[in-house]
Write a protein that holds these residues in place. Structure first.
Motif, PDB file in Angstrom:
ATOM      1  N   SER A  73      29.662  36.684  51.658  1.00  0.00           N
ATOM      2  CA  SER A  73      29.369  38.102  51.414  1.00  0.00           C
ATOM      3  C   SER A  73      28.465  38.290  50.200  1.00  0.00           C
ATOM      4  O   SER A  73      28.749  39.058  49.287  1.00  0.00           O
ATOM      5  CB  SER A  73      30.672  38.891  51.233  1.00  0.00           C
ATOM      6  OG  SER A  73      31.501  38.771  52.362  1.00  0.00           O
TER       7      SER A  73
ATOM      8  N   ARG B 292      29.993  44.618  48.562  1.00  0.00           N
ATOM      9  CA  ARG B 292      31.388  45.072  48.600  1.00  0.00           C
ATOM     10  C   ARG B 292      31.720  45.699  49.951  1.00  0.00           C
ATOM     11  O   ARG B 292      32.839  45.529  50.469  1.00  0.00           O
ATOM     12  CB  ARG B 292      31.655  46.077  47.481  1.00  0.00           C
ATOM     13  CG  ARG B 292      33.117  46.544  47.448  1.00  0.00           C
ATOM     14  CD  ARG B 292      33.318  47.730  46.513  1.00  0.00           C
ATOM     15  NE  ARG B 292      33.169  47.349  45.120  1.00  0.00           N
ATOM     16  CZ  ARG B 292      33.214  48.224  44.116  1.00  0.00           C
ATOM     17  NH1 ARG B 292      33.402  49.515  44.362  1.00  0.00           N
ATOM     18  NH2 ARG B 292      33.072  47.815  42.866  1.00  0.00           N
TER      19      ARG B 292
ATOM     20  N   ARG C  69      32.530  42.958  52.291  1.00  0.00           N
ATOM     21  CA  ARG C  69      33.820  42.338  51.948  1.00  0.00           C
ATOM     22  C   ARG C  69      34.974  43.226  52.393  1.00  0.00           C
ATOM     23  O   ARG C  69      36.005  42.731  52.858  1.00  0.00           O
ATOM     24  CB  ARG C  69      33.883  42.061  50.445  1.00  0.00           C
ATOM     25  CG  ARG C  69      33.027  40.872  50.042  1.00  0.00           C
ATOM     26  CD  ARG C  69      33.111  40.535  48.578  1.00  0.00           C
ATOM     27  NE  ARG C  69      32.396  39.284  48.323  1.00  0.00           N
ATOM     28  CZ  ARG C  69      32.116  38.801  47.129  1.00  0.00           C
ATOM     29  NH1 ARG C  69      32.495  39.481  46.043  1.00  0.00           N
ATOM     30  NH2 ARG C  69      31.471  37.662  46.989  1.00  0.00           N
ATOM     31  N   ASP C  70      34.798  44.534  52.265  1.00  0.00           N
ATOM     32  CA  ASP C  70      35.836  45.448  52.740  1.00  0.00           C
ATOM     33  C   ASP C  70      35.976  45.383  54.264  1.00  0.00           C
ATOM     34  O   ASP C  70      37.078  45.502  54.806  1.00  0.00           O
ATOM     35  CB  ASP C  70      35.512  46.883  52.324  1.00  0.00           C
ATOM     36  CG  ASP C  70      35.724  47.128  50.831  1.00  0.00           C
ATOM     37  OD1 ASP C  70      36.352  46.285  50.174  1.00  0.00           O
ATOM     38  OD2 ASP C  70      35.246  48.172  50.335  1.00  0.00           O
TER      39      ASP C  70
ATOM     40  N   TRP D  44      34.985  42.745  56.499  1.00  0.00           N
ATOM     41  CA  TRP D  44      35.374  41.464  57.092  1.00  0.00           C
ATOM     42  C   TRP D  44      36.539  40.795  56.374  1.00  0.00           C
ATOM     43  O   TRP D  44      37.195  39.912  56.939  1.00  0.00           O
ATOM     44  CB  TRP D  44      34.169  40.520  57.117  1.00  0.00           C
ATOM     45  CG  TRP D  44      33.208  40.850  58.219  1.00  0.00           C
ATOM     46  CD1 TRP D  44      32.036  41.554  58.108  1.00  0.00           C
ATOM     47  CD2 TRP D  44      33.340  40.512  59.591  1.00  0.00           C
ATOM     48  NE1 TRP D  44      31.425  41.656  59.330  1.00  0.00           N
ATOM     49  CE2 TRP D  44      32.212  41.020  60.272  1.00  0.00           C
ATOM     50  CE3 TRP D  44      34.307  39.817  60.330  1.00  0.00           C
ATOM     51  CZ2 TRP D  44      32.013  40.865  61.639  1.00  0.00           C
ATOM     52  CZ3 TRP D  44      34.108  39.658  61.690  1.00  0.00           C
ATOM     53  CH2 TRP D  44      32.986  40.178  62.332  1.00  0.00           C
ATOM     54  N   CYS D  45      36.759  41.133  55.120  1.00  0.00           N
ATOM     55  CA  CYS D  45      37.917  40.625  54.365  1.00  0.00           C
ATOM     56  C   CYS D  45      37.931  39.107  54.231  1.00  0.00           C
ATOM     57  O   CYS D  45      39.009  38.494  54.142  1.00  0.00           O
ATOM     58  CB  CYS D  45      39.230  41.084  55.008  1.00  0.00           C
ATOM     59  SG  CYS D  45      39.411  42.877  55.078  1.00  0.00           S
TER      60      CYS D  45
ATOM     61  N   SER E  77      37.116  37.311  51.686  1.00  0.00           N
ATOM     62  CA  SER E  77      37.685  36.908  50.398  1.00  0.00           C
ATOM     63  C   SER E  77      39.188  37.159  50.338  1.00  0.00           C
ATOM     64  O   SER E  77      39.900  36.553  49.539  1.00  0.00           O
ATOM     65  CB  SER E  77      36.993  37.656  49.250  1.00  0.00           C
ATOM     66  OG  SER E  77      37.063  39.061  49.438  1.00  0.00           O
ATOM     67  N   MET E  78      39.689  38.061  51.195  1.00  0.00           N
ATOM     68  CA  MET E  78      41.125  38.339  51.232  1.00  0.00           C
ATOM     69  C   MET E  78      41.866  37.391  52.176  1.00  0.00           C
ATOM     70  O   MET E  78      43.044  37.096  51.969  1.00  0.00           O
ATOM     71  CB  MET E  78      41.367  39.794  51.671  1.00  0.00           C
ATOM     72  CG  MET E  78      40.830  40.814  50.678  1.00  0.00           C
ATOM     73  SD  MET E  78      40.825  42.495  51.361  1.00  0.00           S
ATOM     74  CE  MET E  78      42.570  42.766  51.637  1.00  0.00           C
ATOM     75  N   THR E  79      41.176  36.935  53.205  1.00  0.00           N
ATOM     76  CA  THR E  79      41.832  36.073  54.194  1.00  0.00           C
ATOM     77  C   THR E  79      41.601  34.593  53.940  1.00  0.00           C
ATOM     78  O   THR E  79      42.215  33.748  54.593  1.00  0.00           O
ATOM     79  CB  THR E  79      41.339  36.421  55.612  1.00  0.00           C
ATOM     80  OG1 THR E  79      39.900  36.308  55.650  1.00  0.00           O
ATOM     81  CG2 THR E  79      41.749  37.827  55.999  1.00  0.00           C
TER      82      THR E  79
ATOM     83  N   ARG F 280      42.089  31.040  52.432  1.00  0.00           N
ATOM     84  CA  ARG F 280      43.293  30.366  51.936  1.00  0.00           C
ATOM     85  C   ARG F 280      42.930  29.413  50.797  1.00  0.00           C
ATOM     86  O   ARG F 280      43.047  28.191  50.904  1.00  0.00           O
ATOM     87  CB  ARG F 280      43.979  29.631  53.081  1.00  0.00           C
ATOM     88  CG  ARG F 280      44.508  30.559  54.187  1.00  0.00           C
ATOM     89  CD  ARG F 280      45.609  31.474  53.672  1.00  0.00           C
ATOM     90  NE  ARG F 280      46.686  30.711  53.068  1.00  0.00           N
ATOM     91  CZ  ARG F 280      47.660  30.091  53.754  1.00  0.00           C
ATOM     92  NH1 ARG F 280      47.697  30.182  55.086  1.00  0.00           N
ATOM     93  NH2 ARG F 280      48.607  29.409  53.140  1.00  0.00           N
ATOM     94  N   TYR F 281      42.487  29.986  49.693  1.00  0.00           N
ATOM     95  CA  TYR F 281      41.978  29.173  48.593  1.00  0.00           C
ATOM     96  C   TYR F 281      43.064  28.298  47.977  1.00  0.00           C
ATOM     97  O   TYR F 281      42.788  27.188  47.522  1.00  0.00           O
ATOM     98  CB  TYR F 281      41.336  30.084  47.539  1.00  0.00           C
ATOM     99  CG  TYR F 281      40.238  30.950  48.108  1.00  0.00           C
ATOM    100  CD1 TYR F 281      39.057  30.385  48.556  1.00  0.00           C
ATOM    101  CD2 TYR F 281      40.394  32.328  48.225  1.00  0.00           C
ATOM    102  CE1 TYR F 281      38.041  31.163  49.100  1.00  0.00           C
ATOM    103  CE2 TYR F 281      39.395  33.122  48.770  1.00  0.00           C
ATOM    104  CZ  TYR F 281      38.229  32.537  49.206  1.00  0.00           C
ATOM    105  OH  TYR F 281      37.242  33.307  49.756  1.00  0.00           O
TER     106      TYR F 281
END
Length: 390
Positions: A283, A351, A354-355, A357-358, A360-362, A364-365
């Motif tokens: 992103s 941003r 990112r909002d 597709w998410c 960075s939220m999904t 699994r770092y």
């Protein structure tokens, strides 16, 4: 179509042979949503300069939907691709002076077009001699990142034009036992050297055996906070490593530049994909820059890949472009001509995507970190499941 492609670009070939409506649909599938051509908005003096000095000038806009609270964060990005000016047999000072003059001229055109962040191609101050295995006389062109001639020129241009300049050079680090490094110097719009970012990944493939000149970089994944946005530099071969892009993005980069020097026979099918894929996966905006022309050398060299000894490295195919977080991208510059690509982007798109597709939220770092740590421990056992014995 082959002759058009050889002389210009994939886009030019498509435009010549496809009907308008079909062309729109093909471009949508290949390149995502259409970007706006804003070449007509550039000053006439910029177009005249490009015509007079024989370089392509293309300009596009990658917009973002308007928001109710945030104002647009618009910035014009510029990419320069170019061939060397003098033959490689010319005296080194003449070669460098000619390249400096050429880039100064195109930079002035970028300023006329309103560019605020400008990036040159990899090792822009020199021919791409890393293929030859010969260190002399070429390493004489290595220079200080902090106060070398090329940096001083870029400082003058940056201050004069209120423009951030990314200057990839062959660095001579006299404070560290004269080591060489493939380095991008970042100069802010006031002419101050902000710092440098060294090439993290060194190719060892065919003619690209640059490990004979310098080591892997030691600057990590720096991000530079400029007045116009947060930028990072992923030099050339680093584009083949997805984690390299990811680390720059994780450290806050909004635009990641990929100054490169790569030839058609080796990498061209990968070129339109890698920077664009990195823009999608992380992103961010990505900028792929490649030089043009064919560089010949006095002495033959070999590659360790069964090819006969040769004097020419191959054809650098240009095709520089900008890709956006939503996967759209600009058309590329020509394959065989110096060029300036101007792209007006709205950083708010980062941003927004990112909002949507998410990623960075999904991501699994935590899981990736555990497994990578285990993988690098030296006694890693791969979790391969075997079929039970009968």
């Amino acid at each position: 179509m082959a002759s058009i492609l050889a002389n210009h670009s994939v886009e030019a070939a498509l435009e010549k042979y496809l009907p308008e409506e079909e062309l729109k649909e093909v471009k949508r599938v290949l390149y995502g949503r259409p970007v706006e051509d804003i070449g007509s908005e550039l000053p006439q003096e910029a177009h005249q300069s490009a015509k007079d000095h024989n370089f392509a000038l293309q300009a596009y806009r990658i917009a973002a939907p308007p928001e109710q609270i945030r104002s647009p964060r618009l910035v014009k990005i510029g990419l320069i691709q170019n061939a060397i000016v003098k033959p490689t047999t010319a005296p080194l000072q003449e070669q460098r002076a000619a390249i400096h003059e050429r880039i100064k001229l195109i930079t002035e055109c970028a300023a006329q077009a309103g560019v605020k962040i400008l990036c040159f191609q990899e090792a822009w101050t020199t021919p791409f001699f890393f293929c030859t295995r010969e260190k002399y006389p070429w390493v004489e062109l290595a220079e200080s990142a902090e106060d070398g001639l090329s940096t001083k020129l870029c400082q003058e241009l940056a201050k004069q034009h209120n423009m951030v300049i990314i200057s990839p050079i062959l660095e001579r680090d006299s404070e560290n036992m004269d080591i060489l490094a493939n380095t991008a110097v970042v100069i802010d719009n006031h002419g101050v050297v902000m710092g440098k970012s060294r090439k993290n990944h060194i190719p060892r493939v065919g003619d690209f055996n640059e490990s004979t000149y310098y080591f892997e970089g030691d600057t990590g994944h720096k991000v530079f906070q400029t007045e116009f946005g947060r930028i990072a530099i992923n030099i050339c071969y680093g584009r083949h490593h997805p984690l390299n892009w990811m680390m720059y993005a994780m450290n806050g980069a909004e635009v990641i530049f990929n100054p490169s020097a790569t030839v058609g026979a080796l990498s061209e099918p990968m070129w339109p994909i890698e920077a664009r894929n990195a823009a999608i996966a992380n992103s961010v905006f990505t900028c792929a820059i490649n030089r043009v022309g064919t560089e010949a050398y006095e002495h033959e060299f070999t590659s360790g890949d069964t090819k006969a000894a040769h004097n020419e490295f191959g054809e650098f195919y240009g095709s520089s472009y900008v890709a956006a977080p939503d996967g759209c991208r600009t058309p590329g510059l020509p394959r065989n001509q110096d060029g300036l690509l101007v792209t007006d982007v709205d950083l708010n798109l980062q941003r927004q995507i990112r909002d949507k597709w998410c990623f960075s939220m999904t991501g699994r770092y935590d899981m990736y970190a555990r497994e990578l740590t285990a993988f690098t421990s030296g006694d890693y056992q791969r979790p391969i499941v075997q079929a039970p014995k009968q």
